[in-house]
Every structure is written in C-alpha cells, then in structure tokens.
Design an enzyme around this catalytic site. Structure first.
Site, short mmCIF file in Angstrom:
data_model
loop_
_atom_site.label_atom_id
_atom_site.label_comp_id
_atom_site.label_asym_id
_atom_site.label_seq_id
_atom_site.Cartn_x
_atom_site.Cartn_y
_atom_site.Cartn_z
CB THR A 29 -0.94 -0.04 1.22
OG1 THR A 29 -1.89 -1.07 0.99
CG2 THR A 29 -1.66 1.28 1.44
CG HIS A 179 -5.68 -8.48 0.77
ND1 HIS A 179 -5.23 -9.30 1.78
CD2 HIS A 179 -5.17 -7.26 1.02
CE1 HIS A 179 -4.48 -8.58 2.62
NE2 HIS A 179 -4.42 -7.34 2.18
CG ASN A 182 -2.19 -8.49 6.25
OD1 ASN A 182 -1.68 -9.36 6.94
ND2 ASN A 182 -1.56 -7.90 5.25
CE1 TYR A 184 -7.22 -3.85 5.96
CE2 TYR A 184 -5.58 -5.37 5.09
CZ TYR A 184 -5.91 -4.16 5.68
OH TYR A 184 -4.92 -3.26 5.99
CG ASN A 239 -5.84 -4.22 10.14
OD1 ASN A 239 -5.68 -3.10 10.63
ND2 ASN A 239 -5.36 -4.55 8.95
C1 8OZ Z 1 -0.34 -1.05 5.17
C2 8OZ Z 1 -1.15 0.08 5.21
C3 8OZ Z 1 -2.43 -0.01 4.73
C4 8OZ Z 1 -2.89 -1.19 4.19
C5 8OZ Z 1 -2.27 -4.88 4.19
C6 8OZ Z 1 -3.29 -3.59 2.45
O1 8OZ Z 1 -1.75 -4.92 5.30
C7 8OZ Z 1 -2.57 -3.59 3.55
C8 8OZ Z 1 -2.08 -2.32 4.14
C9 8OZ Z 1 -0.78 -2.21 4.64
O2 8OZ Z 1 -2.54 -5.91 3.58
#
Ligand code: 8OZ
Length: 364
Positions: A29, A179, A182, A184, A239
C-alpha cells in the site's frame, strides 16, 4: 554469485506463466492514487515499471468498491477511470517484459465512516469494532464500528468481487490475487475472533469458509484458475483479527483452494511485518496440503529466501519493504549488492519522493 543462491534466479512455471526468477514483489500500500477518481496515475505506472524485473508483481491492494476502501488515496478497481489507470500500469510493466497481478481488496471493518458511501458504517461479518487505526484525510484515526452484513447482502458483495475481477481482466493485467489476509473482510469471515455470525456464514468451519469460497468461485467465473492466487495470514493478528485454532480453518481452506486449481497461495508466515514466530503454525504442512505454488512472505532476507527455496519450503519468495527502496532488487540480490534502506516517512501518500526516486545500481 554464490552457487547456492542460483536457486533464487531459476525460472518457475506459475500456472501457465513462465517466471524468470523466484522473487515476487509483494503487494504494498503506497496511497498515491489520483485524488477523487482513486485511479492509478502515470507516476504509479512508472513505479511499477521500475520494478518489472520481479518474477511477477502483486499490485498494491485495490478496493473492489467504495465500501471496500479503508484508507485514503488507495486505488480502486471498480470504475472505468480506474480500469484505464491500471491499463497504463499493465502496459508499463509489460513493456519491460514483466508480469503483474492486481490484488482484489475489501477492507470490511478496517475503515472509517468518512471513506464510506454516504458516510455510513463499514461492513463486516459481525458488528465488532477492530482495535486498529487507519489513515483518513488529515491523518490517523481509529477505525469506525461496523455493521454486520445482512445474509441477503452477501451475494451483492460477492458480485462486487466478480465485477472487479472482470475489470482487472479488461485492464490487461496477467492475473488477480484475492486478498484474504491481514484482518480485512475475508479474514473477518475466516477467523472466529471476529466472525460471530449465527447464519450459514458463521459458526462451523464450513460456514466460515462459505463467503471466502464464494468470492474465489466468483473470481474463477472470470479468470482461468491458473491466473488466480490468494493471500492468507493464518496467525497474523494484523487489524485485530485472530482465531482460537487457525489450523482448523486454514487447512480446509487451502485444500478447497487446491481442489479448485488455484495457481498459488501467498502466505504471510507469522505476524505481518514480523515477528515470524508469533504463534505455532505448521507452514510446511500447509504448503504440502496445497497442490499449487507456495509463495512465502514475511521479512525474508536473501539468505533466508535461498534456504527456504533450497529446503523445498517455498516455490517463490515475496519481498515487500526491500522492493520499496530497491527498484532493481532482483539485480541487487543476484550481485549480493547492498540494499538501499526504505524511508518509512514516505511509505504512504505523497509524490515521487520515496517512491520513484530510489536509485538503481546502474544509476551510480
Ligand atoms: C499497510 C497500510 C495499509 C494497508 C495490508 C493492504 O496490510 C494492507 C495495508 C498495509 O494488507
């Protein structure tokens, strides 16, 4: 070049693609999409062009819808302007003989009302706020409390993935990476620390796999399976997404991906960005339970990469931060040359500084 390092520079057949080496540019990112349209720019195309000597590039995470956005200035893959922007990126990479996959992203609850359609709540598997921060216009902010997706709405989100996959195809990239890592949206369905649903998308492992596999199947309706990969982070607490028994959900998931003939899984081994040994998990067993290629990621150095490839623990190694500061990372690893250090102050947002101005060896 030390003889044993040659394995890093040996070709590899990924699906139907011939990769010139085992070095993958990890998705990174960088938050430099065009304001408003959130489309890739000529500067973004130049950044990827500079890094086209990677075995293949996985693009920065790209939201499949406005709802899927969680950070300011990240690119999308849902509008025509974005497809046009990605086409310029793909053309630039192909002009250098490189390969690029777009990473399809929905952040789920890792978002902020200021980024959401009509300022609404972000969506997730359950209405539980993440203990996490994001970047909004003007700086950092805690993420907003999400609402749980209605059962009847999930098909619409899957359809957003399908359309984004189609857009990626129209942009002329070589493949897509889903994806699933992480913390999401997909990870929010997989991991039982987040997913508290009582419908057919929560509870049992079979139920928690239902949404992720629906996304995979929608993408496979658009792309040949040899051009589709998925990124996973079984034990990463990134996260605020954790699972009480990750092997119980990630082994069946990976077996289901293998049965579908996916080209690769891209696995973040440990906590995202380190440490690697955050929790016990048998990544070698995970690799062996998948029939496609295994891309390993997480703080690999040249020596660790060579060791993992030589020991058969991975087919390909994805490098993240080293690719930020070394456009010619492949050449530097080949020569065992020193690496430029990345500057964290310019990771996210801004312009060419800390983006396209890192020197290559040939600039010296
Ligand atoms: C860092 C900052 C914002 C998003 C991920 C898409 O960790 C990200 C991400 C990484 O997969």
């Amino acid at each position: 070049m030390a003889a044993d390092a040659e394995i890093l520079f040996s070709p590899f057949t990924l699906g139907d693609l011939r990769l010139p080496n085992r070095i993958v540019m990890a998705p990174l990112t960088r938050s430099r999409a065009r304001k408003g349209a959130l489309a890739p720019t000529a500067l973004n195309a130049e950044y990827y062009r500079q890094r086209a000597s990677a075995g293949f590039i996985v693009s920065e995470a790209s939201q499949i819808s406005q709802e899927g956005q969680g950070y300011v200035s990240t690119p999308g893959i849902y509008s025509e302007a974005q497809v046009e922007g990605w086409r310029k990126v793909a053309d630039a990479v192909h002009g250098e003989g490189g390969l690029i996959f777009i990473q399809l992203w929905h952040v789920g609850r890792v978002s902020h009302v200021s980024l959401q359609p009509s300022g609404g709540a972000p969506v997730s598997s359950s209405a539980i706020a993440a203990r996490a921060e994001t970047f909004v216009e003007g700086g950092r902010a805690p993420v907003s409390t999400p609402r749980a997706l209605e059962t009847a709405e999930i098909g619409r989100v899957v359809e957003d993935y399908r359309r984004a996959a189609e857009n990626a195809k129209r942009a002329g990239v070589d493949g897509v990476e889903i994806h699933g890592a992480n913390g999401y949206l997909i990870d929010q369905f997989l991991k039982n620390g987040v997913n508290r649903r009582t419908d057919e998308y929560g509870g049992s492992v079979e139920n928690r796999l239902r949404f992720p596999l629906a996304v995979v199947d929608a993408v496979l309706g658009v792309w040949d399976r040899r051009r589709v990969g998925m990124r996973l982070s079984p034990v990463s607490p990134a996260n605020d997404a954790t699972d009480s028994a990750p092997e119980k959900v990630f082994f069946p998931l990976v077996e289901a991906l293998g049965a579908r003939g996916l080209a690769y899984i891209h696995v973040i081994e440990g906590a995202t960005g380190g440490p690697r040994d955050v929790a016990p998990f048998d990544f070698l067993k995970l690799r062996k339970s998948f029939s496609g290629a295994y891309v390993a990621n997480n703080a690999y150095t040249r020596a660790l990469a060579v060791e993992a490839l030589a020991a058969g623990r991975a087919d390909l190694i994805a490098f993240g931060r080293p690719f930020i500061s070394n456009p010619d990372l492949v050449e530097r690893l080949r020569e065992d040359a020193p690496l430029n250090a990345p500057d964290p102050d310019t990771f996210y947002g801004g312009d060419a500084e800390g983006y396209t101005d890192y020197p290559a060896l040939s600039d010296a």
